[in-house]
Each structure stands twice: as C-alpha cells, then as structure tokens.
Design an enzyme around this catalytic site. Structure first.
Site, short mmCIF file in Angstrom:
data_model
loop_
_atom_site.label_atom_id
_atom_site.label_comp_id
_atom_site.label_asym_id
_atom_site.label_seq_id
_atom_site.Cartn_x
_atom_site.Cartn_y
_atom_site.Cartn_z
N TYR A 114 -0.85 -15.69 -16.86
CA TYR A 114 0.18 -14.54 -16.49
C TYR A 114 1.54 -15.16 -15.88
O TYR A 114 1.47 -16.20 -15.04
CB TYR A 114 -0.40 -13.98 -15.40
CG TYR A 114 -0.01 -12.96 -14.55
CD1 TYR A 114 0.44 -11.58 -15.53
CD2 TYR A 114 0.68 -13.18 -13.50
CE1 TYR A 114 1.17 -10.60 -14.88
CE2 TYR A 114 1.43 -11.96 -12.96
CZ TYR A 114 1.64 -10.71 -13.55
OH TYR A 114 2.68 -9.98 -13.02
N HIS B 292 14.12 -6.35 -12.22
CA HIS B 292 13.48 -5.93 -10.84
C HIS B 292 14.36 -6.07 -9.61
O HIS B 292 14.17 -5.36 -8.49
CB HIS B 292 12.41 -7.21 -10.66
CG HIS B 292 11.24 -7.03 -11.20
ND1 HIS B 292 11.10 -6.79 -12.45
CD2 HIS B 292 9.83 -7.01 -10.73
CE1 HIS B 292 9.75 -6.76 -12.93
NE2 HIS B 292 9.00 -6.75 -11.96
N GLU C 290 -0.50 -1.84 -10.74
CA GLU C 290 -0.43 -1.82 -9.31
C GLU C 290 -0.78 -0.56 -8.85
O GLU C 290 -0.17 0.27 -8.11
CB GLU C 290 0.87 -2.36 -9.08
CG GLU C 290 1.13 -3.82 -9.74
CD GLU C 290 2.50 -4.44 -9.63
OE1 GLU C 290 3.32 -3.45 -9.00
OE2 GLU C 290 2.91 -5.47 -10.06
N ARG D 279 2.00 4.90 38.11
CA ARG D 279 0.70 4.11 38.40
C ARG D 279 0.23 3.46 37.19
O ARG D 279 -0.48 2.41 37.21
CB ARG D 279 -0.38 5.26 38.88
CG ARG D 279 -1.49 4.65 39.34
CD ARG D 279 -2.39 5.36 40.32
NE ARG D 279 -2.10 6.89 40.09
CZ ARG D 279 -3.02 7.77 39.68
NH1 ARG D 279 -4.48 7.35 39.59
NH2 ARG D 279 -2.90 8.95 39.54
N TYR E 45 1.16 9.33 36.93
CA TYR E 45 0.86 8.41 35.90
C TYR E 45 1.70 7.65 35.22
O TYR E 45 1.44 6.35 35.09
CB TYR E 45 0.01 9.06 34.41
CG TYR E 45 -1.46 9.64 34.71
CD1 TYR E 45 -2.09 9.74 36.06
CD2 TYR E 45 -2.17 10.02 33.65
CE1 TYR E 45 -3.27 10.04 36.31
CE2 TYR E 45 -3.55 10.58 34.07
CZ TYR E 45 -4.12 10.62 35.23
OH TYR E 45 -5.31 11.21 35.24
N PHE F 160 -0.27 -11.82 -2.48
CA PHE F 160 1.13 -11.16 -2.16
C PHE F 160 0.99 -9.82 -1.62
O PHE F 160 2.09 -9.27 -1.16
CB PHE F 160 1.88 -10.98 -3.53
CG PHE F 160 1.03 -10.29 -4.73
CD1 PHE F 160 0.70 -9.03 -4.48
CD2 PHE F 160 0.38 -11.17 -5.68
CE1 PHE F 160 -0.07 -8.37 -5.67
CE2 PHE F 160 -0.76 -10.48 -6.57
CZ PHE F 160 -0.74 -9.29 -6.61
N ASN G 277 7.54 -12.93 -5.97
CA ASN G 277 6.37 -12.57 -5.71
C ASN G 277 5.88 -13.33 -4.17
O ASN G 277 5.14 -13.88 -4.22
CB ASN G 277 5.20 -13.02 -6.73
CG ASN G 277 4.39 -12.06 -7.41
OD1 ASN G 277 3.88 -11.33 -6.43
ND2 ASN G 277 4.14 -11.92 -8.67
#
Length: 512
Positions: free
Chosen positions: A54, A84, A417, A286, A283, A331, A197
C-alpha cells in the site's frame, strides 16, 4: 538563538515551542539520517522485488487495490500531494504550521517511514529559512491524520502552492524558495504518503494549548483569589487539611495557591473576626479549587496523551526493522481528539466560574458593600456593567465550543475511511476556548483590581498590590466611565503575559 536537534528518540514539548514560537534552528542528528537511510533501503528492496505494498505500488484510500506501474510511482506521489492539498479558508497561524512541520520531521526521523533523508532535510530547510506554507483552516478530518494540512506543507517542497508572507499575505511558493536559494525536490515511492500521513497538526496545536493552559490555570487561581479578597470572602475553605480529605492533586494545588495569595491582607484581616460575616461563601468563591483543580487534573491527563504521541511512529504503512512493511491505524487521531475535547470542557468551566465571580463583584446586593458595578457614581456611570455582558457572551460561546468534535465522525473515501477522529477540529476549537478564557480571566482581573481599589484605605494582599500596580496605569483609579475596550485589551495582555505572575511569585513564592 537555540538549536533543536532531532534524534531517533524524538523531541520534547519545549523543542516544539522553541521552533513554533521562537527562533530555534533545527538540525538532524547523524543517527536520524542513518535510521532513515536504513528504512529507505527496505522500501527500495520492495520496489525491486515488485511486491504489492500500500502506498508504494498501489493507490490510496479506496484505490488501495489499484496497482501502479513502477515507471509511474514517482508521479503517484506527486499527484497525491497535489490532490490532497484541497483545504479552504483562512490560513492557520504561523506557530501551528511550524509546529506541524517540525513534528512531521520528528516522525520521519524515527526511521519507520521509508523516506530518503533529503525529504526530512527539505522540511528542515523550510523551518530554518522561515518559510511557512499557507495551510487553510479547513480540510482535515483527523482520519489518516491531517492529510490536507500536511499536503499543503508538502506541496511547497515541490515548488508549488502558497506560503505566508510577512504580513500574512499569500505568496507563490516557487518564488519563496528561489528567494532563499532552495530548490524543489522530487519525490520517490512512498515519500508523498509519508509526508501527509500523520497527526502532526492536531498534536502541534495540542502541545501549544497545553503550554497556554498551564499558565491560564495558574492565573485563574490568581484572579479567583483577588476576587474573593475584594468581596471580603473567607480564606478558611482553602485550608490544606480540608483538601487532604479529598485527595485530588489539582484541587490541593489550586487551594494552596489561593490560600497563599490571600495572606498578609488588611482587607482579609478587616472581617476575619466579624461574627456577622457570612458563614459560607457562594460556590463560585468557595468551590474555586474544585473546578480549577479538576481542570488541572484534566490537563495532566492531556499532557500524558500528548507525551505518548510525541514518542510515537505515526505513519501508514510503516517499515519495521525486520524488513516488513505493514499497514497500521496509528494515524487515527482519536487519542488527541478525545484529549482536546476533554481539555476544552475543563477550560470552558474555568472561564464560566470566573464570570460568576465577576457578576457577584458587580452586584450591589451581593458584593458586600461595594458600589453597584464597581462605579463610585453609579447611575450616570455604568462602571463594569457591560464588561460582564462581554464575559457572559464569551462563556456562552465556550459552552458551544465545549461540545465534543470527536463524536462527529463522517465517512470518506468511498467508505474506506469510514470512521474519522475530527481531532484537527477538536484541537482548533480548544485553542479558541483558551483564547476566550484569557479574555474571561482578564475581565475578572480588572473587576477584582477595581474592587480592591474601592476597599481603600485597607491594604490588599501582596498579590493584590502587584495586580493593582500592574493595572493601575491602565485602568486608573475608580471614577467616571472611560472608553473601556482598550482597558480590557490591556488587562488581557497583562493576564496573558509573564510579568504579573512573576511579580506575584516574587512576593508569595512559586505558584503550583
């Protein structure tokens, strides 16, 4: 100017800060060059043997079963980067991009990515020549890491794409390289994939956020103590024995800070023995250590996660020392996405409780005899009324931003994916939450200082005196209304910077 040396054992968070926000130069240790050369030899052997692997001899994502002929594998890597680099939106800040590039160098230098040393050296050259790629804010799903942002960085190595100019403008990458004497590089098999990646963008943002949150959580103790002092609150809820019986470490640290900050105060002395004084504070006063302390413990967890990631090989596929090249899911950004979302929740609550103290300080029915909205002439003047409006609006935004991004997976790449982390979005919105927290604590600082000024002639604590001195020249003495926005901006700068904390620590010792 310092130098960050990248070794096969990795780098530290301080190294990332030195390069991202400072002027540190980056060098590759000879051992990293050897590690990269060794793993590259394995990839070259796979290529020569013709085995399908791959990203080396196949396409990417849903195209993983598409064989690519040897003569087109370099073209495959270049096409990957171009396709990309598909982000849109405003550019990410310079510090984020520099952190991301350094972390990608770190990952390549671990010797599990199968790239030639010249690829890492080319990224180092960009850092050392202060060339910052233009990385759009939208594009990463934290799926195979930060694909689009890292591709925008890698594209500059090819002499394509854009870089950030001195004023934030967009410039041509090829011209920027030519101007400093750098030449584009040609990618070989797997190298384009190895450049994109990784979780480097989200990790870089998380490391920057951790550093900022450490300072802000300490300053949250400061502003809480000053507000409690101005409201004639009690120091007794912060006694160490009360926190030893609920041993959350962050809570104990925060309580110890607040207790120490309230000592040696004539303001506190003025009501310590008053039997008519309130038995219990609200609150927001405190329980300040319980909230800020829980945030500190959250930050410790997040720092642990980031530290592990900083030691990790984040790539796919990875080259193992025995010669195997294996696909992984390392990844995936889930660890960082969860951590960023968790810290955003904690930081949002630190700001929310601070705003409640501001509201109490301004309310004449609850602030123990201070004037309405901390104005000596309320009515004609509105004092800090609208500063609290601003704080309330920011709290509301932080609540929206505290909704986790990491549960919002959307499938991509033809269902290859099919579960993504949204870690980039989680880290990006965390930075916005922390920026908002800075503003919220600045409003509390301003209100607390104004309250202490109005307690005169009673002298405040050493921390209170330091805060009044720091803001006195900015805010002036209580009086008629002024244009408030510049005052708030200046208070924010004081809160965010190191000087006030340093001045306080000179008086009371280091804050936990």
């Amino acid at each position: 100017m310092s130098t960050v040396t990248i070794q096969p054992t990795g780098i530290s968070p301080a190294d990332v800060l030195a390069v991202a926000r400072g002027t540190a130069k980056v060098v590759l240790d000879p051992s990293t060059v050897d590690a990269m050369a060794t793993s590259r030899a394995i990839v070259d052997g796979i290529e020569a043997a013709g085995r399908p692997v791959y990203g080396v001899s196949t396409g990417f994502g849903a195209l993983a079963n598409t064989f690519v002929a040897p003569e087109r594998r370099a073209e495959l890597q270049h096409a990957l980067i171009r396709s990309h680099a598909a982000g849109v939106g405003a550019p990410m800040p310079r510090e984020v991009v520099r952190a991301m590039m350094l972390l990608r160098v770190r990952s390549l230098a671990l010797g599990r990515s199968g790239v030639r040393p010249l690829v890492a050296e080319a990224l180092v050259d960009l850092l050392n020549h202060d060339i910052t790629p233009w990385v759009p804010e939208h594009g990463s799903l934290g799926a195979s890491g930060d694909l689009a942002p890292l591709a925008h960085c890698a594209l500059v190595l090819l002499g394509e794409g854009w870089v950030l100019g001195p004023a934030g403008e967009r410039l041509d990458a090829a011209e920027a390289l030519r101007r400093v004497g750098l030449a584009p590089i040609e990618l070989a098999a797997k190298e384009g994939l190895a450049l994109i990646n990784g979780t480097d963008g989200m990790l870089g943002m998380l490391l920057l956020a951790i550093h900022d949150a450490r300072h802000l959580f300490a300053m949250a103790d400061v502003t809480a103590a000053l507000a409690i002092e101005a409201m004639l609150g009690s120091e007794r809820p912060f006694l160490p024995e009360l926190h030893a019986i609920r041993p959350h470490p962050g809570q104990a640290t925060s309580a110890a800070n607040i207790h120490r900050l309230l000592q040696d105060s004539r303001v506190m002395d003025s009501h310590r023995d008053d039997l008519a004084h309130a038995v219990q504070d609200a609150y927001s006063m405190r329980c300040a250590p319980q909230v800020a302390g829980a945030a500190r413990d959250t930050l410790d967890f997040v720092e642990t996660v980031a530290g592990r990631e900083l030691r990790s090989v984040v790539d796919n596929p990875v080259v193992l020392p025995d010669g195997r090249v294996e696909s992984t899911g390392n990844f995936h950004g889930a660890p960082l996405g969860f951590a960023a979302d968790y810290l955003a929740i904690a930081a949002a609550e630190v700001g929310a409780i601070a705003e409640r103290r501001v509201d109490r300080l301004l309310d004449v029915t609850r602030n123990r005899e201070l004037p309405a909205f901390l104005s000596p002439d309320a009515g004609v003047n509105s004092g800090l009324m609208i500063a609290q409006y601003t704080a309330a609006g920011i709290v509301a935004e932080n609540r929206r931003l505290a909704a986790p991004a990491s549960v919002d997976s959307l499938p991509t790449s033809g269902m290859q994916e099919d579960h993504v982390s949204m870690g980039w979005a989680a880290a990006k919105k965390l930075r916005t939450v922390l920026d908002n927290l800075t503003s919220l604590l600045a409003v509390e600082l301003l209100a607390a200082v104004r309250g202490l000024q109005l307690r005169a002639p009673l002298e405040p604590s050493p921390a209170g005196r330091a805060a009044v001195a720091a803001l006195g020249g900015i805010a002036g003495e209580p009086g008629p209304d002024v244009f408030l926005a510049p005052v708030m901006e200046a208070a924010r700068a004081v809160l965010a910077g190191p000087e006030l904390r340093a001045a306080i620590e000179r008086e009371v010792g280091p804050l936990g």
